[in-house]
Design an enzyme around this catalytic site. Structure first.
Site, PDB file in Angstrom:
ATOM      1  N   LYS A  70       0.812  -1.229   0.000  1.00  0.00           N
ATOM      2  CA  LYS A  70       0.000   0.000   0.000  1.00  0.00           C
ATOM      3  C   LYS A  70       0.845   1.280   0.000  1.00  0.00           C
ATOM      4  CE  LYS A  70      -4.217  -1.927   2.024  1.00  0.00           C
ATOM      5  NZ  LYS A  70      -5.234  -1.794   3.080  1.00  0.00           N
ATOM      6  N   ASN A  91      -4.978   1.876  -1.591  1.00  0.00           N
ATOM      7  CA  ASN A  91      -5.493   0.515  -1.846  1.00  0.00           C
ATOM      8  C   ASN A  91      -6.232   0.425  -3.180  1.00  0.00           C
ATOM      9  OD1 ASN A  91      -7.980   1.738  -1.321  1.00  0.00           O
ATOM     10  ND2 ASN A  91      -8.759  -0.017  -0.164  1.00  0.00           N
ATOM     11  N   GLY A 133      -1.013   1.362  10.276  1.00  0.00           N
ATOM     12  CA  GLY A 133      -1.593   1.726   8.984  1.00  0.00           C
ATOM     13  C   GLY A 133      -3.101   1.598   8.934  1.00  0.00           C
ATOM     14  N   MET A 217     -11.889  -4.830  12.983  1.00  0.00           N
ATOM     15  CA  MET A 217     -11.622  -4.805  11.535  1.00  0.00           C
ATOM     16  C   MET A 217     -11.317  -6.198  10.978  1.00  0.00           C
ATOM     17  SD  MET A 217      -9.492  -1.365  10.783  1.00  0.00           S
ATOM     18  CE  MET A 217     -10.004   0.232  11.380  1.00  0.00           C
ATOM     19  N   GLY A 241     -15.276  -7.284  10.769  1.00  0.00           N
ATOM     20  CA  GLY A 241     -14.833  -6.464   9.639  1.00  0.00           C
ATOM     21  C   GLY A 241     -15.233  -6.940   8.257  1.00  0.00           C
TER      22      GLY A 241
END
Length: 275
Positions: A70, A91, A133, A217, A241
């Site tokens: 990324k 992304n 991140g 997530m 997530g």
């Protein structure tokens, strides 16, 4: 009448075998009559920019990017959205007019999933666990929902403080996990990878009450350790997530195709396949 050649899309990553992105995007395309072909591609960690250049040469229209590429995707983009710049990661890549456009749809995917699950972010006190991140990628869209405050908690409090400074918003503050004891929150979001290794962030159970929504997530066949812990200690609602995964894909699809796909049928289908 000849069938038109489908537009080509990829998801680049390493590892990539586990990616559900091709399945998600093909369902979106099928439901919205979009003629695309979307494949996953394993890329050597030192070969990302070459893989992208090669794909563009062969007529590729766009790509999703997953770990560990990324930041490299951010570096090769000619133009970036504000959310990608602040996330420090890309992304979603779009290839158009000889340029590479970089975006980050992770935070939008999270916010849309929270809204779908009727979680109120406006004027809420939010606790974001982790300062890596994943946390950085969702902060701008979370702040856009007008929460009263967001506390970023991390094992190393200084890393959380650095992240707050990066966004310079008065609603943000930093904390170590050990300093959360007497605090109260409406929404707790786990942006650490602890659940992947079967662990919990070391946060006090005093944070949980009947009014707290907990979001992880991470997702899987079984409830994540964080959500299991939250439920056992009285959280009002727990959400994994999977919806965020489908949501960020939907935003990417919209960026590329100009069509907003329906996410719920895809979430339901993936949920059933996990069982």
């Amino acid at each position: 009448m000849t069938q038109q050649t489908p537009d080509q899309y990829r998801v680049f990553g390493n590892p990539i075998e586990q990616s559900k992105s091709p399945a998600i995007h093909h369902i979106f395309a099928d439901k919205s009559q979009q003629n695309i072909d979307y494949q996953k591609q394993l890329v050597d960690t030192k070969d990302f920019s070459n893989a992208v250049a090669d794909f563009i040469r062969h007529g590729g229209k766009g790509a999703n990017v997953t770990a560990p590429f990324k930041e490299q995707a951010l570096a090769i983009a000619d133009e970036l959205t504000e959310r990608a710049t602040l996330a420090g990661a890309v992304n979603t890549l779009t290839f158009k007019n000889g340029k590479i456009f970089g975006d980050n749809t992770d935070g939008e995917g999270l916010v849309q999933d929270l809204i779908t699950n009727k979680v109120i972010l406006n004027e809420s006190r939010v606790l974001l666990l982790g300062a890596g991140g994943a946390a950085r990628g969702v902060l701008l869209p979370l702040l856009a929902q007008n929460p009263r405050s967001i506390v970023i908690a991390n094992r190393t409090a200084s890393k959380a403080a650095t992240l707050c400074q990066h966004f310079s918003d008065i609603r943000l503050s930093a904390s170590g996990y050990q300093d959360l004891e007497q605090q109260h929150f409406d929404v707790i979001i786990n942006a650490t990878s602890a659940s992947l290794s079967g662990n919990l962030p070391p946060i006090p159970t005093s944070l949980l009450s009947q009014n707290v929504v907990c979001y992880d997530m991470v997702y899987g066949k079984d409830e994540t350790p964080f959500l299991k812990w939250a439920k056992e200690h009285g959280a009002m609602k727990v959400i994994d997530g999977l919806g965020m995964l489908v949501g960020q894909a939907a935003v990417s699809f919209e960026v590329w195709r100009g069509v907003t796909p329906e996410v719920q049928p895809v979430i339901d289908k993936l949920r059933a396949s996990l069982k």
